[in-house]
Design an enzyme around this catalytic site. Sequence first.
Site, mmCIF file in Angstrom:
data_model
loop_
_atom_site.group_PDB
_atom_site.id
_atom_site.type_symbol
_atom_site.label_atom_id
_atom_site.label_comp_id
_atom_site.label_asym_id
_atom_site.label_seq_id
_atom_site.Cartn_x
_atom_site.Cartn_y
_atom_site.Cartn_z
ATOM 1 N N SER A 1 0.836 -1.192 0.000
ATOM 2 C CA SER A 1 0.000 0.000 0.000
ATOM 3 C C SER A 1 0.867 1.236 0.000
ATOM 4 O O SER A 1 2.047 1.195 0.327
ATOM 5 C CB SER A 1 -0.886 -0.006 1.243
ATOM 6 N N LYS A 2 0.221 2.326 -0.367
ATOM 7 C CA LYS A 2 0.893 3.621 -0.440
ATOM 8 C C LYS A 2 1.581 3.981 0.874
ATOM 9 O O LYS A 2 2.629 4.589 0.883
ATOM 10 C CB LYS A 2 -0.157 4.699 -0.725
#
Length: 484
Positions: free
Chosen positions: A255-256
Amino acid sequence: MSDKEIRVRFAPSPTGYLHIGGLRTALYNYLFAKNKKGKFILRIEDTDRNRYVEGAVDNLLSTLNWAGLQADEGPKSSGDYGPYLQSERLDIYNEHIKKLIVDGKAYYCFCTQERLTELREKQKKEVIQTKYDKHCLHLTEDEIIQKLNDKTPNVIRLNIEPNKEIFFNDIIRGEVTFSSDTIDDQVLIKSDGFPTYHFANVVDDHLMKITHVIRGEEWISSTPKHVLLYDYFNWERPQFAHLPLLLNPDKSKLSKRQGDVAVEDYMQKGYLKDALINFIALLGWNAGDDKEYYTMDELINAFSLERVNKAGAIFNLDKLDWLNAEHLRSTPNDKILIMLKDEISKSNYSNFDCTDEYLLLIIEAMKERVSFVKEYIEKCPYFFEPPIEYDEKVVKKRWKDDSQELLKIFSSRIEQLVNPRKEDYERILKKLCEEKEIGLGRLIHPLRLALSGVGIGPGIFDLIFILGKEESLKRIDKALDQIK
Ligand code: GLU
């Protein structure tokens, strides 16, 4: 086995950037197609108007081009099965939905948002699966016509038969089974007249003659709906292959929050296309041996879907850095030169004036010491400006009582040289150390400090040769003056 042409597609929604997982999906499709001498198709799935992002398609195309994944058919390439943008195919979806309605495989639903919300709340309270209750399936034909004439807002839903087992075969996972009871009567056409992902995706895969659907694992729960659609239309199903999730080193979903997920971020950080492709290819696939370094052609030759893993693939940036260094090392110097000039133009040394020969010498001397093109500047700024200061630790350790005297003699001797070669510097340095009966390091270390301001770098004779006689003499003079 039929010798039908293999046709695969990458079908991104243009969200504004290409996710690293999207690049992996595109790459596996590309490798599979090229390995099988088939076609790699790019289809833009842009039917969600709420998520429309200006410029997203161009951005996607340029990122894929950068990565070397040119589509054989797609929005900017020719092809017999276009348009390749779903927003330009609305007539096709409308025509197809009619068939399903006539066959009772899809139906109009006029339920209001309020009713749907109430239904969901009720189901939640009863702790049963939240899904549509087929309320509108029981409307009479007259009621439907009346509501349509009244322009009552509506959607069109897939009519899923309860209590059925849905099977499909996945090349990576084997047989997958779902109970139809767990599947909602999926909306196929939204109230704005646009198809949902599921409907457009299946219609297009069929019409574009896609033979293999290769996509991320997150789509596996959509696949039962898709296979039902194929069956309802009486179409041959494509083969499916769902690729494993990408995971952070702590096994959480990539994820970011934990790092960069946009391919552009990696481009900007200076990763080489070949290294990133090599790295991405190994996220969930290996050839069954421990080979890790691959060129694109080698990947095309070695790739097979059968060797894609089921388990999530860990995203390990150290490996990417290592691969970058390896690929950079095998990049020809004249190619690195172009990239280095570009880096210089973006750096503090944008006005630095030198010949290509000068840069090529730096490239060769530093090749084993850099992992990124930009490190040709960061790791050896002294090739672009004289040292401003001298590393104190190195001075303390390496600048001895005799350093001044040794450097003075050394510089007076090289001053005599005409167009010196590397060997000339070496000869002079060795001779001087012999005369003084000292180890070479006794002169090499202070000399390096004087020339570069630091204690590490390329071979000393490369360093002095690249800088040249005049510049080296100046730097030695300055050091003699400044280092006490
Ligand atoms: N449009 C979907 C996406 O954004 C495509 C999924 C598929 O390949 O079916 O990834």
